[in-house]
Scaffold this motif. Structure first.
Motif, PDB file in Angstrom:
ATOM      1  N   SER A  32       0.805  -1.226   0.000  1.00 16.70           N
ATOM      2  CA  SER A  32       0.000   0.000   0.000  1.00 16.70           C
ATOM      3  C   SER A  32       0.830   1.265   0.000  1.00 16.70           C
ATOM      4  CB  SER A  32      -0.948   0.007   1.199  1.00 16.70           C
ATOM      5  OG  SER A  32      -1.875  -1.031   1.091  1.00 16.70           O
ATOM      6  N   TYR A  33       2.056   1.208   0.548  1.00 16.77           N
ATOM      7  CA  TYR A  33       2.823   2.435   0.707  1.00 16.77           C
ATOM      8  C   TYR A  33       4.112   2.452  -0.102  1.00 16.77           C
ATOM      9  CZ  TYR A  33      -0.543   3.623   4.153  1.00 16.77           C
ATOM     10  OH  TYR A  33      -1.735   3.908   4.762  1.00 16.77           O
ATOM     11  N   ILE A  34       4.164   1.651  -1.126  1.00 17.98           N
ATOM     12  CA  ILE A  34       5.269   1.759  -2.077  1.00 17.98           C
ATOM     13  C   ILE A  34       5.056   3.033  -2.882  1.00 17.98           C
ATOM     14  CG2 ILE A  34       6.373   0.707  -4.081  1.00 17.98           C
ATOM     15  CD1 ILE A  34       5.579  -2.011  -2.972  1.00 17.98           C
ATOM     16  N   SER A  35       6.024   3.896  -2.890  1.00 13.88           N
ATOM     17  CA  SER A  35       5.842   5.227  -3.481  1.00 13.88           C
ATOM     18  C   SER A  35       6.401   5.354  -4.878  1.00 13.88           C
ATOM     19  CB  SER A  35       6.502   6.277  -2.568  1.00 13.88           C
ATOM     20  OG  SER A  35       7.888   6.009  -2.434  1.00 13.88           O
ATOM     21  N   ASN A  36       6.889   4.299  -5.445  1.00 10.93           N
ATOM     22  CA  ASN A  36       7.458   4.348  -6.786  1.00 10.93           C
ATOM     23  C   ASN A  36       6.749   3.326  -7.658  1.00 10.93           C
ATOM     24  OD1 ASN A  36       9.502   3.213  -8.894  1.00 10.93           O
ATOM     25  ND2 ASN A  36      10.280   5.269  -8.349  1.00 10.93           N
ATOM     26  N   THR A  37       6.282   3.763  -8.843  1.00 14.05           N
ATOM     27  CA  THR A  37       5.505   2.871  -9.708  1.00 14.05           C
ATOM     28  C   THR A  37       6.315   1.657 -10.143  1.00 14.05           C
ATOM     29  OG1 THR A  37       4.309   4.795 -10.529  1.00 14.05           O
ATOM     30  CG2 THR A  37       4.080   2.766 -11.778  1.00 14.05           C
ATOM     31  N   GLU A  38       7.583   1.855 -10.476  1.00 14.20           N
ATOM     32  CA  GLU A  38       8.421   0.730 -10.906  1.00 14.20           C
ATOM     33  C   GLU A  38       8.617  -0.267  -9.770  1.00 14.20           C
ATOM     34  OE1 GLU A  38      12.044   2.193 -12.491  1.00 14.20           O
ATOM     35  OE2 GLU A  38      11.094   3.167 -14.225  1.00 14.20           O
ATOM     36  N   ASP A  39       8.824   0.248  -8.541  1.00 17.25           N
ATOM     37  CA  ASP A  39       8.958  -0.655  -7.390  1.00 17.25           C
ATOM     38  C   ASP A  39       7.658  -1.421  -7.155  1.00 17.25           C
ATOM     39  OD1 ASP A  39      11.492   0.233  -7.051  1.00 17.25           O
ATOM     40  OD2 ASP A  39      11.015   1.633  -5.426  1.00 17.25           O
ATOM     41  N   LEU A  40       6.533  -0.754  -7.358  1.00 18.40           N
ATOM     42  CA  LEU A  40       5.237  -1.408  -7.182  1.00 18.40           C
ATOM     43  C   LEU A  40       5.078  -2.562  -8.177  1.00 18.40           C
ATOM     44  CD1 LEU A  40       2.330  -1.540  -6.051  1.00 18.40           C
ATOM     45  CD2 LEU A  40       1.693   0.180  -7.759  1.00 18.40           C
ATOM     46  N   ILE A  41       5.382  -2.300  -9.446  1.00 18.24           N
ATOM     47  CA  ILE A  41       5.264  -3.341 -10.480  1.00 18.24           C
ATOM     48  C   ILE A  41       6.200  -4.495 -10.171  1.00 18.24           C
ATOM     49  CG2 ILE A  41       5.629  -3.841 -12.930  1.00 18.24           C
ATOM     50  CD1 ILE A  41       4.784  -0.967 -13.520  1.00 18.24           C
ATOM     51  N   SER A  42       7.434  -4.174  -9.772  1.00 16.49           N
ATOM     52  CA  SER A  42       8.411  -5.221  -9.466  1.00 16.49           C
ATOM     53  C   SER A  42       7.965  -6.070  -8.288  1.00 16.49           C
ATOM     54  CB  SER A  42       9.772  -4.578  -9.178  1.00 16.49           C
ATOM     55  OG  SER A  42      10.711  -5.555  -8.797  1.00 16.49           O
ATOM     56  N   LYS A  43       7.420  -5.415  -7.250  1.00 16.49           N
ATOM     57  CA  LYS A  43       6.966  -6.141  -6.057  1.00 16.49           C
ATOM     58  C   LYS A  43       5.817  -7.087  -6.399  1.00 16.49           C
ATOM     59  CE  LYS A  43       7.284  -6.424  -1.466  1.00 16.49           C
ATOM     60  NZ  LYS A  43       8.536  -6.721  -0.739  1.00 16.49           N
ATOM     61  N   ILE A  44       4.859  -6.580  -7.165  1.00 16.77           N
ATOM     62  CA  ILE A  44       3.717  -7.412  -7.541  1.00 16.77           C
ATOM     63  C   ILE A  44       4.165  -8.564  -8.432  1.00 16.77           C
ATOM     64  CG2 ILE A  44       1.517  -7.455  -8.770  1.00 16.77           C
ATOM     65  CD1 ILE A  44       1.060  -4.601  -7.936  1.00 16.77           C
ATOM     66  N   ARG A  45       5.057  -8.274  -9.394  1.00 14.97           N
ATOM     67  CA  ARG A  45       5.506  -9.324 -10.321  1.00 14.97           C
ATOM     68  C   ARG A  45       6.169 -10.469  -9.570  1.00 14.97           C
ATOM     69  NH1 ARG A  45       8.220  -6.464 -13.644  1.00 14.97           N
ATOM     70  NH2 ARG A  45       6.753  -6.459 -15.387  1.00 14.97           N
ATOM     71  N   ASP A  46       7.046 -10.150  -8.619  1.00 11.02           N
ATOM     72  CA  ASP A  46       7.728 -11.196  -7.855  1.00 11.02           C
ATOM     73  C   ASP A  46       6.726 -12.058  -7.098  1.00 11.02           C
ATOM     74  OD1 ASP A  46      10.115 -10.234  -8.752  1.00 11.02           O
ATOM     75  OD2 ASP A  46      10.562  -9.072  -6.936  1.00 11.02           O
TER      76      ASP A  46
END
Length: 835
Positions: free
Chosen positions: A447-461
């Protein structure tokens, strides 16, 4: 098909269930008539009607005596003339059969004429079991089962409706193809007027089903899997129905006694239409390019080939053999059961590859269907062997047969049920995971990931490890978010916006609804690598979409997969919003803008004051002491009759409190989808957020779940002010044990929380409030007090919650006078109304 065009989807589903129930009822009537109340009695031979030279009485020539059958054992010969049964002579053609059907599993006397001599013969007669009827009856039920699932799942799609109507027609029409009357062995002349009307109506319905099978088959496969377009298509479809129905109508009008013409008609029309429909299917199948869809359709194609072979065998055998069904050895009819491959192939493809998007219903019903078919087959085998090899021992003792079946069924049910579940699990559920628990565990980070690329990477993993998805992307198509997050505007995003606007449901790209929304070939090519699209909404605003490729296993997305991914979409909406806020804070570097953005978030997370349920009148209010606050209340509709109302207070102030509030509210919403009681929800929230809060912050929460169907409310609180209840003019505070969230570790928190269950009554008023209400200060810094809060609630209990809100705010304002708000003010009033 334009039938029921203006009817809502729910009403369509209701009509589908009604029609399916009617077809099921007709099947039950046919079964009851042919196997219970109106079963035909047989003597293992055929009678040919004739008239005696010297009398007007009906005489019957005995022929086609089955070797070693009861007629053969009684000494009857081909050519014997039957003139009486148990001394009763015949005056009309139908009387002998009606007379025979009165006897069941017993010896009776046939009076016969042989070579001019009158003889009496003792013959054992027994109730006949029509195996051809059973075969077609089971096949019809299989069609009805699969067809109802398809029609119920997608009631608006033309393909789904066509298959449903085809299945309904097959479920009743196939019984007539078995050569058995749905009304059983009855003599129409013995019926009353209303009984004749009922019998005639039933016969007409079964005939209608039989006549509609061929044209519906052609209509279905000229539409499925790809609509086969050609000049004057509508005229062709109309003629297909007219040609199939007209000959039967003409025969009925002119008398319908030409059995030879009728046999030709009943044989030729189905065969011609079967080949025509199959040709449509093969030609349209060539136009399908998607490999997964093509594989699923090839299974259906094989199913129809196998089923067609079963139909062809039955038609050819019965016509060449030219014997009544009761004289045919049941073993010779076994290949007819191949027809069941048609509905089974449909059901298998629907479940395995999600064609027509009906997997969720099929999976729930598959085990039941397998067990049911297993029980029916067991019964058939038992009946066959008892009638074939133990007929003389049991002498048609139905009670013994039933007892035997019950014993075998009792000892075999658990075995069959376990094997059916094991088969389904092995074939279709190998990738089952506890998605909801995994999501809740993951939500505290995302919920508090502030970077779109980090969000995509986190979800993908996470998705690769949990669902087995490799190709994944988060696409933002909302202009406001694209600008704030500095994202590019790609062609595929423009196409996604066209597809998703106004649609909040997940979209399977291989499903037919995608191919029916009018995309060009170029646009379809852009979706080539995408198998699933999940829209991302925040409230009612479309932000973007999660797009996914195929799973590693090659299997289609299950309902569990889609539920998980839809939850990710909800989480992504919050993450995108938080990301946007963070970017704007950095860009503007102004405290005022930062506060305004956070304030918008806070207000956007508050529920709308819409009607949640007709039995609940709700009014809420939240006002921060500063620009933003740490209080919130939420109203979540868990089901049609269960509503969760929560209020919370974060000990901190300003932006940190607002962020904690957002996190707690997100966790509350996700936990409420998994757990059913307030105490479980609070326990899980503390588990997830304990490590996220600093040691100087904590959260108090009060949760009440209203069950208006069962008239109960369950309440639990974590250190919050107590719930006030007013009933019959009397008020009381509902105290339950509980400490604030984040104050202590899980075991201590769990040991200090309590839940109470109370009865709901009409006129009850429930009031939740934060300590900012009772601790409001005047100019002398004196407190408003919980006693005044309880008094105002009690005095306004006869009015509406909206009136209570107005009067409470007025009382607070009068008390404070010129003093400013010293703490966030949040409260919710609920009144139980008459249904």
């Amino acid at each position: 098909m334009k039938l029921f065009k203006n009817i809502s989807e729910n009403n369509r589903r209701f009509l589908i269930l009604v029609l399916a129930f009617i077809c099921l009822l007709l099947n039950i009537i046919a079964f009851e008539n042919n196997f219970i109340s109106k079963r035909m009695t047989t003597d293992d031979c055929l009678w040919i009607d004739t008239k005696h030279k010297d009398t007007a009485h009906t005489k019957l020539i005995i022929t086609q005596i089955i070797k070693d059958g009861v007629a053969d054992q009684a000494g009857l010969k081909d050519g014997d003339i039957l003139i009486a049964i148990n001394g009763v002579e015949f005056t009309e053609t139908l009387l002998p059969m009606d007379l025979l059907n009165r006897y069941s599993n017993e010896y009776i006397t046939y009076t016969i004429v042989r070579n001019g001599q009158i003889l009496d013969a003792k013959i054992w007669v027994y109730k006949f079991i029509s195996y051809s009827f059973l075969i077609f009856w089971v096949i019809g039920l299989a069609f009805l089962f699969v067809g109802t699932i398809v029609g119920y799942s997608k009631p608006k799609e033309s393909t789904s409706k066509l298959f449903f109507f085809f299945s309904c027609a097959a479920s009743i029409g196939l019984i007539l193809y078995s050569g058995t009357s749905p009304i059983g062995a009855i003599n129409p002349s013995m019926l009353s007027s209303w009984q004749k009307i009922t019998v005639t109506t039933i016969n007409i319905l079964f005939i209608a089903g039989m006549l509609l099978i061929p044209p519906l088959y052609v209509h279905l496969f000229s539409t499925f899997p790809v609509k086969y377009e050609f000049k004057r298509r509508k005229l062709f479809i109309v003629l297909a129905y007219v040609i199939a129905i007209t000959p039967e109508v003409v025969l009925l009008i002119i008398g319908g006694n030409n059995s030879t013409l009728m046999n030709v008609f009943l044989t030729a029309i189905p065969v011609l239409y079967f080949f025509a429909g199959s040709r449509f299917f093969r030609k349209s199948l060539k136009k399908v390019t998607d490999p997964v869809l093509k594989k699923s359709l090839s299974i259906i194609s094989k199913g129809f080939m196998i089923g067609g072979a079963g139909i062809a065998y039955y038609l050819l055998y019965t016509k060449i053999n030219n014997q009544p069904v009761f004289l045919i050895n049941p073993l010779y009819l076994i290949p007819t059961i191949l027809v069941i491959a048609i509905p089974i192939s449909f059901g298998y493809s629907i479940m395995k590859y999600r064609i027509l998007d009906t997997e969720f219903l099929v999976k729930k019903s598959l085990v039941f269907g397998i067990v049911t078919i297993g029980i029916i087959l067991l019964y058939l085998v038992l009946v066959y062997f008892m009638n074939s090899y133990f007929k003389e021992v049991f002498k048609g003792n139905n009670q013994l047969l039933i007892i035997t079946f019950i014993i075998i069924f009792t000892f075999s049910f658990d075995f069959v049920n376990k094997r059916a579940k094991a088969f389904v699990d092995k074939q279709f559920f190998r990738e089952n995971y506890n998605y909801r628990k995994s999501l809740l565990e993951f939500s505290k980070d995302i919920s508090y990931i502030s970077n779109t690329e980090d969000l995509i990477s986190k979800i993908r993993d996470f998705l690769m490890n949990t669902v087995g998805i490799e190709a994944f992307n988060l696409r933002v198509i909302n202009q406001r978010y694209i600008k704030s997050l500095d994202l590019s505007h790609k062609e595929i995003d423009v196409l996604l916006k066209k597809i998703l606007t106004g649609n909040q449901e997940a979209i399977l790209v291989n499903a037919f609804n995608v191919h029916e929304i009018g995309l060009t070939d170029t646009e379809k090519a852009q979706l080539k690598e995408i198998s699933l699209i999940i829209p991302i909404y925040l409230k009612d605003e479309l932000l973007g979409a999660l797009t996914f490729g195929m799973k590693h296993s090659g299997k289609a997305f299950s309902e569990e997969d889609i539920d998980l991914l839809k939850s990710f979409a909800s989480q992504s909406a919050i993450s995108l919003e938080n990301t946007r806020l963070n970017v704007e804070q950095i860009n503007k570097q102004k405290y005022e803008d930062e506060v305004n953005i956070a304030k918008r978030i806070q207000y956007s997370l508050l529920p709308d004051n819409n009607i949640i349920h007709t039995k609940m009148d709700i009014a809420g209010y939240s006002e921060p002491a500063r620009e933003i606050g740490g209080d919130f209340y939420d109203i979540i509709k868990l089901s049609d009759d269960r509503v969760l109302v929560a209020i919370a207070d974060v000990s901190d102030k300003g932006i940190p409190a607002a962020l904690y509030m957002s996190q707690v509210q997100a966790m509350l919403q996700f936990a409420s989808e998994i757990f059913v009681s307030p105490m479980e929800i609070l326990t899980e929230i503390n588990k997830q957020i304990y490590d996220q809060l600093n040691r100087y912050s904590f959260v108090t929460i009060l949760i009440a779940i209203f069950d208006v169907k069962n008239n109960i409310v369950k309440v639990a609180r974590a250190g919050h002010t107590p719930l006030i209840r007013v009933r019959n003019g009397k008020s009381e505070n509902i105290y339950t044990k509980g400490i604030g969230i984040g104050l202590d570790r899980q075991d201590i928190f769990n040991n200090n929380i309590e839940e109470v269950t109370m009865e709901l009554k009409e006129g009850d008023v429930y009031f939740m409030y934060s300590d900012g209400v009772s601790e409001a200060m005047d100019e002398k810094r004196e407190l408003f007090g919980s006693e005044n809060v309880e008094r105002i609630v009690k005095d306004n209990s006869n009015g509406t919650p909206e009136m209570l809100k107005t009067n409470l705010l007025s009382g607070l304002s009068d008390f404070r006078k010129t003093a400013s708000i010293n703490d966030d003010i949040t409260f919710v009033g609920i009144k139980i109304m008459k249904d």
